[in-house]
Design a protein around this motif. Structure first.
Motif, PDB file in Angstrom:
ATOM      1  N   ARG A  97       0.819  -1.207   0.000  1.00 56.01           N
ATOM      2  CA  ARG A  97       0.000   0.000   0.000  1.00 56.01           C
ATOM      3  C   ARG A  97       0.856   1.260   0.000  1.00 56.01           C
ATOM      4  O   ARG A  97       0.563   2.220  -0.688  1.00 56.01           O
ATOM      5  CB  ARG A  97      -0.896  -0.019   1.252  1.00 56.01           C
ATOM      6  CG  ARG A  97      -1.964   1.063   1.271  1.00 56.01           C
ATOM      7  CD  ARG A  97      -2.646   1.108   2.615  1.00 56.01           C
ATOM      8  NE  ARG A  97      -1.704   1.457   3.681  1.00 56.01           N
ATOM      9  CZ  ARG A  97      -1.812   1.035   4.946  1.00 56.01           C
ATOM     10  NH1 ARG A  97      -2.764   0.237   5.297  1.00 56.01           N
ATOM     11  NH2 ARG A  97      -0.912   1.424   5.844  1.00 56.01           N
TER      12      ARG A  97
ATOM     13  N   HIS B 148      -8.156  -0.792  -4.994  1.00 58.64           N
ATOM     14  CA  HIS B 148      -9.121   0.033  -4.253  1.00 58.64           C
ATOM     15  C   HIS B 148      -9.582   1.232  -5.071  1.00 58.64           C
ATOM     16  O   HIS B 148     -10.629   1.809  -4.804  1.00 58.64           O
ATOM     17  CB  HIS B 148      -8.530   0.460  -2.897  1.00 58.64           C
ATOM     18  CG  HIS B 148      -7.350   1.380  -2.995  1.00 58.64           C
ATOM     19  ND1 HIS B 148      -7.481   2.730  -3.130  1.00 58.64           N
ATOM     20  CD2 HIS B 148      -6.022   1.135  -2.972  1.00 58.64           C
ATOM     21  CE1 HIS B 148      -6.279   3.282  -3.195  1.00 58.64           C
ATOM     22  NE2 HIS B 148      -5.376   2.324  -3.103  1.00 58.64           N
TER      23      HIS B 148
ATOM     24  N   GLU C  90     -12.644  -0.100  -7.218  1.00 57.94           N
ATOM     25  CA  GLU C  90     -13.774  -0.720  -6.550  1.00 57.94           C
ATOM     26  C   GLU C  90     -15.132  -0.073  -6.862  1.00 57.94           C
ATOM     27  O   GLU C  90     -16.115  -0.754  -7.071  1.00 57.94           O
ATOM     28  CB  GLU C  90     -13.540  -0.723  -5.035  1.00 57.94           C
ATOM     29  CG  GLU C  90     -13.110  -2.088  -4.549  1.00 57.94           C
ATOM     30  CD  GLU C  90     -12.422  -2.016  -3.215  1.00 57.94           C
ATOM     31  OE1 GLU C  90     -12.681  -1.053  -2.465  1.00 57.94           O
ATOM     32  OE2 GLU C  90     -11.610  -2.912  -2.920  1.00 57.94           O
TER      33      GLU C  90
END
Lengths: 333, 255
Positions: free
Chosen positions: A89, A119, A122
């Motif tokens: 991340r 992410h 999404e």
């Protein structure tokens, strides 16, 4: 805020001839938005430290550290899965030789689209995701200064020049907006005009996004120009660390001093074709490291005490490990 | 004639087949002229694909020029006289470790060079080898080592020994200093400078590192896409480059 804080990082490798300690108790810390340089010769363990931070070292390496904290969490003590999550991340790395660190069998567009983190995708409906990823990839290419995105997206790594490949690997690295960007010798393969572009690019990310950068290189002059703080390594030992400007002006360790004096650029009064300052001898191999201060056999000021490893001493923000440090220049006191 | 090497209007074009009958011509080098005197250094700078390496290859005779002339001390050099010219002009490659045969001892490598280009007997060759090794700060015992037993800086010295063993007048360094670590680089630069002072050897330095050029080279030649843009004394080229490209190149090293 302290982003990365490493105390006494030691990397050891078991070989048939015994244990080789490639990195010996190195400290490294990075604040948010800081650009730190890591200078050392080949074999001094710069890339090993970078790989240890990324967690991609081979299993045979033994990593130990008193503290290895990333944003307050000790990475070494976390379960493996969690550790991977955090690193993927927050930390991105640009490897040496960009064209070799990419997949030669896939076009750039696919590779870039793959590097867009999940992410971000999404909220998008599943049938639009491919399109969305491609749009992001084009966006990223524009950010690193490639205007002709269509031909680049469709080509394979071997079709592009080293400079463009380097820019693409930066684009992959910034796709997830990392907090820390590790650039491992980003300029060795490049020409001086492309080098300048690249450093401007890195500096702009640092300023706009507040990305911290760990710049690894063996060329002191390029690192000095582009960093706030500097750590100097020699044969896996941390020799000196501090603010770049201060360190260049007042080196306390003999190795840093020799490094600075061997670069013609830092020696304005050096006459044309005059001999450069150089330490005698050559870098020891990992199997035959001297005990104590590893610079010992080459140091112009080595004495009996140097067979003991010197402790890291601190003076304000300036760290150095030497029993007999160089004195500060007189006008400074 | 005082010029050691004079190059007039040198050009090289590569032909690349693009079909059965068609071909594309790539101009690697066009209209390059320069002079090099004994004891001087000429730096050739430029980006990749600018023809730097082509120039070096033409000078040592690996490739044949399509146009122009190369004069060495008043004699014109032909490519088919390679055996004669290779004693005067020697070439050092970028990566010393990869340019030495890993299966041969240093002595064998050096013997082969001497056997090819000189008429010395075995004992004379032995003597010459130990003399050259000592000149470069290596020991006699190093002759029995294999290349992998040396460190990077020593390997570069061995490569230098292979070039210098024939007492050349010109040495071409094709990015030979780029890959070295800073402290090693300083050592090798010192060695080269010392040699130049003692023997009056001339260097053709092909490099990307403009800082080194500034310290080392008497004259500078800026190449761009096979064309010579700027040529003159180093200080002059750095102070007032004539072309936009050279200005960009020089500024990029200083920004």
């Amino acid at each position: 805020m302290q982003l990365l804080d490493i105390r006494n990082l030691t990397l050891e490798l078991e070989t048939p001839d015994g244990i080789v300690r490639a990195v010996d108790r190195v400290n490294l810390s990075l604040r948010e938005g800081e650009i730190r340089g890591l200078v050392g010769e080949s074999g001094s363990g710069k890339s090993l430290i970078a790989k240890a931070i990324m967690g991609v070292l081979h299993q045979r390496w033994h990593i130990s550290a008193d503290r290895f904290s990333w944003c307050g969490e000790d990475l070494l003590r976390l379960p493996y899965q969690r550790q991977r999550e955090i690193i993927s991340r927050d930390i991105a790395m640009i490897y040496q030789e960009p064209s070799r660190s990419m997949d030669p069998t896939a076009p750039i567009g696919e590779q870039l689209a793959e590097s867009v983190p999940d992410h971000l995708v999404e909220g998008v409906s599943w049938w639009q995701r491919g399109f969305f990823r491609r749009k992001r990839a084009i966006n990223l290419l524009h950010k690193v200064g490639i205007r002709d995105h269509q031909s680049v997206l469709n080509s394979y790594p071997y079709q592009l020049s080293e400079g463009v490949c380097q820019k693409i690997s930066i684009a992959m690295a910034i796709a997830k907006a990392p907090k820390l960007l590790i650039a491992d010798e980003p300029t060795t393969a490049l020409e001086s005009t492309t080098q300048a572009q690249l450093f401007r690019l890195l500096a702009s990310f640092n300023q706009l996004k507040g990305t911290s950068i760990l710049l690894i290189s063996h060329e002191l002059e390029t690192v000095a120009r582009n960093t706030d703080t500097l750590s100097v390594l020699y044969c896996g030992q941390l020799v000196e660390a501090g603010d770049t400007a201060e360190l260049l002006k007042n080196p306390r360790h003999h190795y840093t001093d020799a490094l600075i004096r061997s670069v013609p650029e830092f020696q304005p009064e050096l006459a044309f074709k005059q001999q450069l300052y150089a330490l005698h001898g050559s870098i020891p191999t990992l199997q035959h490291l001297p005990i104590g201060c590893r610079l010992g056999p080459r140091c112009p000021n080595a004495r009996k005490e140097c067979v003991k490893t010197p402790q890291l001493e601190r003076q304000q923000n300036h760290f150095y490990s030497c029993h007999f440090p160089l004195q500060r220049s007189a006008d400074d006191e | 004639m005082s010029d050691l090497i004079e190059v007039r209007d040198l050009g090289k074009t590569y032909r690349k087949a693009t079909g059965f009958f068609n071909h594309k011509e790539i101009i690697a080098l066009q209209g390059v002229s320069f002079r090099l005197q004994a004891g001087e250094t000429l730096a050739v700078v430029g980006e990749t694909g600018s023809g730097k390496s082509t120039l070096a290859k033409l000078l040592v005779g690996i490739e044949q020029p399509d146009q122009g002339e190369i004069w060495y001390a008043g004699h014109q050099i032909n490519c088919n006289q390679y055996r004669k010219t290779n004693q005067f002009i020697r070439y050092i490659f970028q990566d010393a470790a990869r340019s030495l045969n890993p299966n041969q001892k240093i002595a064998e490598i050096l013997h082969a060079v001497l056997r090819y280009s000189t008429v010395l007997s075995f004992s004379q060759r032995e003597q010459k080898i130990s003399q050259t090794l000592r000149l470069l700060g290596l020991l006699n015992e190093h002759a029995n080592y294999y290349p992998h037993m040396f460190s990077g800086g020593q390997l570069q010295r061995v490569a230098l020994a292979r070039a210098l063993i024939l007492d050349p007048k010109v040495l071409i360094l094709d990015e030979a200093l780029t890959a070295l670590d800073p402290s090693l680089r300083a050592q090798i630069v010192n060695l080269l400078l010392e040699l130049q002072q003692n023997t009056g050897i001339a260097y053709l330095l092909i490099t990307n590192q403009l800082r080194l050029v500034r310290h080392f080279a008497d004259h500078t030649l800026v190449l761009h896409r096979g064309q010579c843009l700027d040529y003159g004394p180093t200080a002059q080229v750095f102070a007032s480059p004539q072309h936009d490209y050279s200005r960009k190149l020089i500024n990029s090293a200083q920004y």
